[in-house]
Design an enzyme around this catalytic site. Structure first.
Site, PDB file in Angstrom:
ATOM      1  N   GLY A  72       0.805  -1.211   0.000  1.00  0.00           N
ATOM      2  CA  GLY A  72       0.000   0.000   0.000  1.00  0.00           C
ATOM      3  C   GLY A  72       0.841   1.265   0.000  1.00  0.00           C
ATOM      4  O   GLY A  72       0.534   2.232  -0.711  1.00  0.00           O
ATOM      5  N   THR A  73       1.892   1.275   0.781  1.00  0.00           N
ATOM      6  CA  THR A  73       2.719   2.477   0.886  1.00  0.00           C
ATOM      7  C   THR A  73       3.322   2.834  -0.468  1.00  0.00           C
ATOM      8  O   THR A  73       3.251   3.981  -0.924  1.00  0.00           O
ATOM      9  CB  THR A  73       3.837   2.255   1.928  1.00  0.00           C
ATOM     10  OG1 THR A  73       3.202   2.012   3.192  1.00  0.00           O
ATOM     11  CG2 THR A  73       4.760   3.452   2.031  1.00  0.00           C
ATOM     12  N   GLY A 201      -1.718  -6.036  -0.152  1.00  0.00           N
ATOM     13  CA  GLY A 201      -1.959  -7.475  -0.023  1.00  0.00           C
ATOM     14  C   GLY A 201      -2.285  -7.944   1.382  1.00  0.00           C
ATOM     15  O   GLY A 201      -3.228  -8.709   1.596  1.00  0.00           O
ATOM     16  N   CYS A 324       2.014   6.365  22.032  1.00  0.00           N
ATOM     17  CA  CYS A 324       2.575   6.667  23.338  1.00  0.00           C
ATOM     18  C   CYS A 324       4.098   6.737  23.192  1.00  0.00           C
ATOM     19  O   CYS A 324       4.729   5.749  22.847  1.00  0.00           O
ATOM     20  CB  CYS A 324       2.198   5.592  24.346  1.00  0.00           C
ATOM     21  SG  CYS A 324       2.921   5.890  25.967  1.00  0.00           S
TER      22      CYS A 324
HETATM   23  C1  LIG Z   1      -5.321   3.043   4.559  1.00  0.00           C
HETATM   24  C2  LIG Z   1      -3.951   2.455   4.442  1.00  0.00           C
HETATM   25  N1  LIG Z   1      -3.146   2.850   3.436  1.00  0.00           N
HETATM   26  C3  LIG Z   1      -1.919   2.353   3.284  1.00  0.00           C
HETATM   27  C4  LIG Z   1      -1.407   1.425   4.157  1.00  0.00           C
HETATM   28  C5  LIG Z   1       0.001   0.914   3.968  1.00  0.00           C
HETATM   29  O1  LIG Z   1       0.010  -0.342   3.384  1.00  0.00           O
HETATM   30  P1  LIG Z   1       1.318  -1.264   3.470  1.00  0.00           P
HETATM   31  O2  LIG Z   1       1.431  -1.691   4.882  1.00  0.00           O
HETATM   32  O3  LIG Z   1       1.021  -2.425   2.541  1.00  0.00           O
HETATM   33  O4  LIG Z   1       2.458  -0.468   3.007  1.00  0.00           O
HETATM   34  C6  LIG Z   1      -2.197   0.986   5.220  1.00  0.00           C
HETATM   35  C7  LIG Z   1      -1.651   0.018   6.208  1.00  0.00           C
HETATM   36  O5  LIG Z   1      -1.784   0.190   7.397  1.00  0.00           O
HETATM   37  C8  LIG Z   1      -3.500   1.517   5.379  1.00  0.00           C
HETATM   38  O6  LIG Z   1      -4.289   1.152   6.383  1.00  0.00           O
END
Ligand SMILES: Cc1ncc(COP(=O)(O)O)c(C=O)c1O
Length: 377
Positions: A72-73, A201, A324
């Site tokens: 996702g990142t 994924g 925290c």
């Molecule tokens: C909304 C959202 N975007 C992006 C990410 C990042 O995804 P990844 O962990 O596969 O890089 C996350 C993961 O926590 C997420 O919740």
């Protein structure tokens, strides 16, 4: 650990057994490089292309509109930096929201430091942005609108189709971070009318370290990593073949069971809410009452810290949105953006259910959380 009830599926999910099984041959006998022209390579390439089709089928796009990434990142970074870099000099503006994941928020922050005007849409008490504000923020100088489909902390679902129309009327591209939505609710790129969409994924029972970016055919994107011509030149680097195969299998499973599983998890989540409200007077629901992921329940326990509740509820593995550091609790920026005061935001606990969650677990978790709240100082 094994005795704990796992209610943190928005953090990550276990890879499904069928997913792991489908991946295994691609670590050993199917080790070929998909770019090689001999049989080893061709077999691996065919498998990657099959997986591309499985991912595409889940979100209703063409296979060649899927770009595999590390998660996702990376997908968010590629969408945002890629769209900003491909835009004309006159179009440098970005429109985003105040409740984005850091993987969207931080690329936008950097673009702002580099001179791109960034407008951040506010949210209402349920965590939703408004079309009016989006319309006011979008104009002929906007390159990209990027707003998440579903929030990771509250599960609130944004009105993406309306935002896509506003973006397109302004001549901008529309990206949505659907990391939390894909596999939990129906996600179809043509219904959402988006140009770019992020998939992660490990949020849908595939392994960590693999994801995808949907790139609508014809969308101009400039890659930030340079190398060979993999993934149409948008994401160079030898493919993570086992991970990609796992993601494909996970998408196929999600497509098969989504309708049924959505209803099951939503019923369990609502049962958990009913049990908790009966035992905790003043418990507050954070997020939209209906426009919300079926698996997500974010609640604020009155008069205490969410962290204290979870420390005492030893049977439950869940998370708070707060951080925290060195003994100082910082409330979640998502919850404060929704108008919660610091005490309510610090009382929050996110309970996110998954395919392995059972009715018995919900009853035990509710008992444990109520007892923990009663014992909390
Ligand atoms: C909304 C959202 N975007 C992006 C990410 C990042 O995804 P990844 O962990 O596969 O890089 C996350 C993961 O926590 C997420 O919740």
């Amino acid at each position: 650990m094994r005795d704990q009830i796992y209610l943190d599926c928005n953090a990550t999910t276990p890879a499904a057994a069928e997913v792991v099984e489908s991946m295994l041959p691609w670590f050993s006998e199917g080790f070929g490089n998909p770019s090689s022209s001999h049989a080893y390579g061709r077999v691996a390439k065919d498998a990657v292309e099959r997986a591309r089709g499985q991912v595409a089928s889940l979100i209703g796009c063409a296979a060649d509109e899927i770009v595999f990434t590390s998660g996702g990142t990376e997908s968010n970074n590629l969408a945002i930096f890629g769209a900003a870099a491909a835009a004309t000099r006159e179009r440098r503006g970005i429109v985003t929201s105040v409740v984005e994941h850091p993987a969207v928020e931080r690329p936008c922050d950097r673009l702002e430091r580099e001179g791109h005007p960034v407008a951040r849409l506010s949210v209402d008490g349920t965590g939703r942005v408004s079309a009016e504000e989006a319309r006011e923020a979008s104009n002929g100088r906007t390159a990209l609108v990027t707003v998440m489909l579903a929030n990771n902390e509250t599960g609130t679902i944004q009105p993406i189709r309306g935002l896509s129309r506003i973006a397109h009327e302004a001549g901008a591209l529309m990206h949505t971070d659907a990391a939390q939505a894909v596999g939990k609710i129906p996600v179809r790129v043509d219904d959402l009318e988006v140009d770019l969409l992020t998939i992660a994924g490990h949020k849908l029972y595939a392994p960590k370290g693999v994801g995808a970016l949907y790139v609508r055919s014809g969308t101009k994107l400039r890659p930030f990593a340079l190398g060979a011509s993999h993934e149409r030149g948008l994401r160079p680097g030898t493919e993570n073949v086992p991970g990609i195969i796992g993601l494909g299998t996970a998408c196929e499973i999600a497509e098969r069971i989504l309708a049924e599983e959505w209803i099951r998890e939503e019923a369990l989540r609502d049962e958990l809410w009913a049990l908790l409200t009966a035992g905790v007077p003043g418990l507050r629901l954070n997020g939209h009452p209906t426009e919300r992921l079926p698996n997500t329940l974010n609640v604020s326990f009155p008069g205490t810290l969410g962290r204290s509740v979870l420390e005492k509820a030893r049977e439950v593995a869940a998370s708070t949105g707060s951080a925290c550091h060195e003994g100082v609790d910082t409330p979640s920026s998502v919850l404060t953006a929704m108008g919660l005061d610091a005490a309510a935001a610090l009382g929050a606990v996110r309970l996110s259910l998954g395919r392995n969650t059972t009715r018995e677990q919900i009853a035990t978790a509710a008992r444990s959380l109520i007892a923990a709240w009663m014992a909390a100082d």
